[in-house]
Design a protein around this motif. Structure first.
Motif, PDB file in Angstrom:
ATOM      1  N   VAL A  44       0.886  -1.143  -0.041  1.00 23.14           N
ATOM      2  CA  VAL A  44       0.023   0.070  -0.049  1.00 23.14           C
ATOM      3  C   VAL A  44       0.893   1.298   0.022  1.00 23.14           C
ATOM      4  O   VAL A  44       1.858   1.365   0.769  1.00 23.14           O
ATOM      5  CB  VAL A  44      -1.052   0.075   1.225  1.00 23.14           C
ATOM      6  N   TYR A  45       0.557   2.322  -0.856  1.00 29.49           N
ATOM      7  CA  TYR A  45       1.160   3.604  -0.970  1.00 29.49           C
ATOM      8  C   TYR A  45       0.131   4.558  -0.425  1.00 29.49           C
ATOM      9  O   TYR A  45      -0.360   5.003  -0.871  1.00 29.49           O
ATOM     10  CB  TYR A  45       1.582   3.621  -2.486  1.00 29.49           C
ATOM     11  N   LEU A  46       0.717   4.677   0.924  1.00 26.60           N
ATOM     12  CA  LEU A  46      -0.389   5.568   1.558  1.00 26.60           C
ATOM     13  C   LEU A  46      -0.024   7.013   1.667  1.00 26.60           C
ATOM     14  O   LEU A  46       0.959   7.342   2.077  1.00 26.60           O
ATOM     15  CB  LEU A  46      -0.397   4.968   2.970  1.00 26.60           C
ATOM     16  N   GLN A  47      -0.963   8.010   1.189  1.00 24.75           N
ATOM     17  CA  GLN A  47      -0.900   9.357   1.240  1.00 24.75           C
ATOM     18  C   GLN A  47      -0.461   9.686   2.827  1.00 24.75           C
ATOM     19  O   GLN A  47      -1.215   9.437   3.315  1.00 24.75           O
ATOM     20  CB  GLN A  47      -2.067  10.119   0.850  1.00 24.75           C
ATOM     21  N   PHE A  48       0.611  10.286   3.024  1.00 23.41           N
ATOM     22  CA  PHE A  48       1.007  10.736   4.485  1.00 23.41           C
ATOM     23  C   PHE A  48       1.915  12.119   4.290  1.00 23.41           C
ATOM     24  O   PHE A  48       3.121  11.840   4.390  1.00 23.41           O
ATOM     25  CB  PHE A  48       1.745   9.604   5.031  1.00 23.41           C
ATOM     26  N   ASP A  49       1.213  13.300   4.160  1.00 24.88           N
ATOM     27  CA  ASP A  49       1.775  14.490   3.984  1.00 24.88           C
ATOM     28  C   ASP A  49       2.581  14.863   5.320  1.00 24.88           C
ATOM     29  O   ASP A  49       3.595  16.044   5.258  1.00 24.88           O
ATOM     30  CB  ASP A  49       1.121  15.424   3.176  1.00 24.88           C
ATOM     31  N   SER A  50       1.689  14.823   6.259  1.00 24.39           N
ATOM     32  CA  SER A  50       1.999  15.408   7.642  1.00 24.39           C
ATOM     33  C   SER A  50       1.279  14.860   8.815  1.00 24.39           C
ATOM     34  O   SER A  50       0.373  13.905   8.449  1.00 24.39           O
ATOM     35  CB  SER A  50       1.635  17.022   7.587  1.00 24.39           C
ATOM     36  N   LEU A  51       1.845  15.196  10.013  1.00 23.83           N
ATOM     37  CA  LEU A  51       1.105  14.991  11.144  1.00 23.83           C
ATOM     38  C   LEU A  51       0.235  15.885  11.639  1.00 23.83           C
ATOM     39  O   LEU A  51      -0.668  15.686  12.445  1.00 23.83           O
ATOM     40  CB  LEU A  51       1.999  14.563  12.279  1.00 23.83           C
ATOM     41  N   ASP A  52      -0.051  17.053  10.955  1.00 24.97           N
ATOM     42  CA  ASP A  52      -0.447  18.325  11.382  1.00 24.97           C
ATOM     43  C   ASP A  52      -1.756  18.572  10.566  1.00 24.97           C
ATOM     44  O   ASP A  52      -1.420  18.805   9.011  1.00 24.97           O
ATOM     45  CB  ASP A  52       0.371  19.483  11.283  1.00 24.97           C
ATOM     46  N   ASP A  53      -2.939  18.577  11.072  1.00 28.47           N
ATOM     47  CA  ASP A  53      -4.369  18.817  10.310  1.00 28.47           C
ATOM     48  C   ASP A  53      -4.206  20.086   9.639  1.00 28.47           C
ATOM     49  O   ASP A  53      -4.923  20.279   8.410  1.00 28.47           O
ATOM     50  CB  ASP A  53      -5.515  18.802  11.130  1.00 28.47           C
ATOM     51  N   ALA A  54      -3.694  21.155  10.218  1.00 32.52           N
ATOM     52  CA  ALA A  54      -3.484  22.431   9.571  1.00 32.52           C
ATOM     53  C   ALA A  54      -2.668  22.293   8.250  1.00 32.52           C
ATOM     54  O   ALA A  54      -3.030  23.159   7.175  1.00 32.52           O
ATOM     55  CB  ALA A  54      -2.977  23.372  10.323  1.00 32.52           C
ATOM     56  N   VAL A  55      -1.687  21.568   8.186  1.00 28.62           N
ATOM     57  CA  VAL A  55      -1.083  21.500   6.771  1.00 28.62           C
ATOM     58  C   VAL A  55      -1.756  20.610   5.949  1.00 28.62           C
ATOM     59  O   VAL A  55      -1.836  20.790   4.551  1.00 28.62           O
ATOM     60  CB  VAL A  55       0.372  20.777   7.199  1.00 28.62           C
ATOM     61  N   LEU A  56      -2.463  19.486   6.592  1.00 31.62           N
ATOM     62  CA  LEU A  56      -3.318  18.609   5.258  1.00 31.62           C
ATOM     63  C   LEU A  56      -4.338  19.449   4.821  1.00 31.62           C
ATOM     64  O   LEU A  56      -4.625  19.188   3.620  1.00 31.62           O
ATOM     65  CB  LEU A  56      -3.702  17.352   6.278  1.00 31.62           C
TER      66      LEU A  56
END
Length: 455
Positions: A206-218
């Motif tokens: 699985v190639y899982l989208q994972f740009d940040s741990l911060d919802d403000a960034v997401l």
């Protein structure tokens, strides 16, 4: 009388396109102040200059040392008529086969990401039929024989009504490694989905989208609060034992400071085999992108991996020989609670001089032998060896101590898809990430997004 000199080193010439009208133009590669720039001139729109690398030494290494003879596909689908980049399909002038082939099965998505290169969203109801998908899979096999990696993508592929039938179709073909590109929403909401997915492993990732741990960034990148969704998806993937790669789209000034945090977070999950960093490609929707402020280069991300992760040294992150301008990699082993960098032990000549020219080096016996010796030195001859699972993208099947398996692998990749501003046609000809089309074409991914994707 002394002559005036230009305030830069004229390093090379190449071809590119005008970022305004997309006309093909000549371009110069210039080195100034330790940085590398592309400068080009369009008769209608004038000069433009783009930063290509902030580390001239690394850029020159890619050009001069990390290159190897091209490996071609089994067939070319389009003739040479207008010249690069207008003959894609692949044409005989392309210099690399498909290391990774992307198969988009739907334009429908449960998100409307501001940075989506495909323009997918909830208002796009398109789904490819199972018959059409089968023909596209056959196209990949005809071009590659035994494709290294096929990535099922979208839109959001898990929303396709025949998603698991698509995986069955792929499994009927000699594909070495099958990958599912997903935002994780379905996986987070339905634990049974992950359990069904696990039935298609090993050899599925699985190639899982994972740009940040911060919802403000997401919210800026994906238009939604997804931090908890991503964690739930990881929990379900971990419970099902499904090999997973995290993939982070990077924008300067937004989440490039999280690179080390994301690497360390990935190491917390036994199912995660690594993380891929992709600087934003200025294509598709890409709302709010300002190239002057937000563009990142491979050399900058490489340095951030070393400086922020606390794991890799700069020399551990090396170019990938099939297309060193746009790809970099670092590998490590997870052993007894420690993460041990591995790339530093692999001699450059071993990587660039192998018989196989693919992101997956499993057919190169010299590299296999070297890693066998490395593992034997580390663990002693008394331990019985067996074969590691295929290490996706860059390392081989190797004889290794019995205590090791694919769960011990950890990789960091940098994958840059060029856009109109930084497009170097010399590098485009070596692109090894291609997208398959229903008409039998296999188009380099960045060329497809710039010139061939229908709005």
């Amino acid at each position: 009388m002394s002559r005036k000199t230009r305030p830069y080193l004229f390093y090379d010439t190449t071809a590119s396109v005008c970022s305004t009208c997309l006309a093909r133009v000549e371009a110069k590669i210039l080195i100034k102040g330790g940085r590398v720039f592309m400068e080009k001139w369009c008769p209608e729109h004038g000069f433009e200059r783009t930063l290509m690398a902030d580390d001239a030494d690394y850029y020159r290494q890619c050009r001069e040392q990390w290159i190897k003879p091209p490996e071609l596909p089994r067939r070319f689908a389009t003739p040479m008529a207008r010249g690069c980049p207008w003959d894609c399909g692949l044409c005989p002038d392309h210099m690399q086969h498909s290391c990774v082939t992307v198969l988009e099965v739907t334009g429908h998505c449960n998100l409307r990401c501001p940075v989506c290169y495909a323009g997918s969203g909830p208002d796009n109801p398109s789904y490819r039929s199972l018959d059409e998908i089968g023909r596209m899979l056959d196209t990949i096999v005809e071009a590659e024989g035994e494709p290294d990696v096929v990535q099922i993508s979208g839109g959001e592929p898990t929303l396709h009504p025949w998603f698991f039938d698509i995986l069955k179709e792929a499994r009927r073909r000699p594909i070495r490694h099958l990958m599912v590109n997903t935002n994780g929403i379905v996986l987070a909401r339905d634990p049974d989905f992950a359990r069904r997915l696990a039935e298609f492993g090993p050899g599925l990732e699985v190639y899982l989208q994972f740009d940040s741990l911060d919802d403000a960034v997401l919210r800026q990148l994906r238009g939604a609060d997804l931090a908890r969704i991503h964690e739930q998806a990881l929990e379900h993937l971990n419970a099902a034992g499904i090999s997973t790669s995290l993939v982070a789209t990077l924008r300067r000034g937004l989440n490039d400071g999280e690179i080390g945090t994301l690497v360390r977070h990935a190491l917390n999950w036994s199912c995660v085999r690594g993380i891929t960093f992709q600087p934003i490609e200025d294509a598709g929707r890409n709302e709010g992108f300002d190239a002057a402020r937000h563009r990142l280069t491979v050399s900058e991300i490489r340095r951030a991996i070393a400086e922020q992760s606390g794991l890799f040294a700069l020399e551990d992150v090396v170019p990938v020989p099939c297309n060193p301008d746009t790809l970099a990699m670092a590998y490590a082993l997870k052993l007894d609670g420690q993460t041990l960098p591995l790339t530093r032990y692999l001699d450059r000549e071993l990587l660039v001089g192998g018989a196989s020219n693919t992101i997956a080096f499993e057919r190169d016996p010299r590299l296999t032998d070297t890693l066998v010796q490395l593992f034997s030195t580390a663990h002693g001859p008394e331990q019985r060896a067996r074969c590691l699972s295929e290490l996706l993208c860059c390392l081989p099947r190797v004889e290794a101590p019995a205590a090791l398996d694919y769960r011990n692998v950890f990789r960091v990749l940098v994958v840059q898809f060029m856009d109109a501003a930084n497009l170097d046609l010399r590098a485009l000809k070596k692109s090894c990430v291609h997208i398959v089309q229903p008409n039998g074409q296999m188009v380099p991914f960045e060329a497809f997004n710039l010139f061939y994707r229908k709005a």
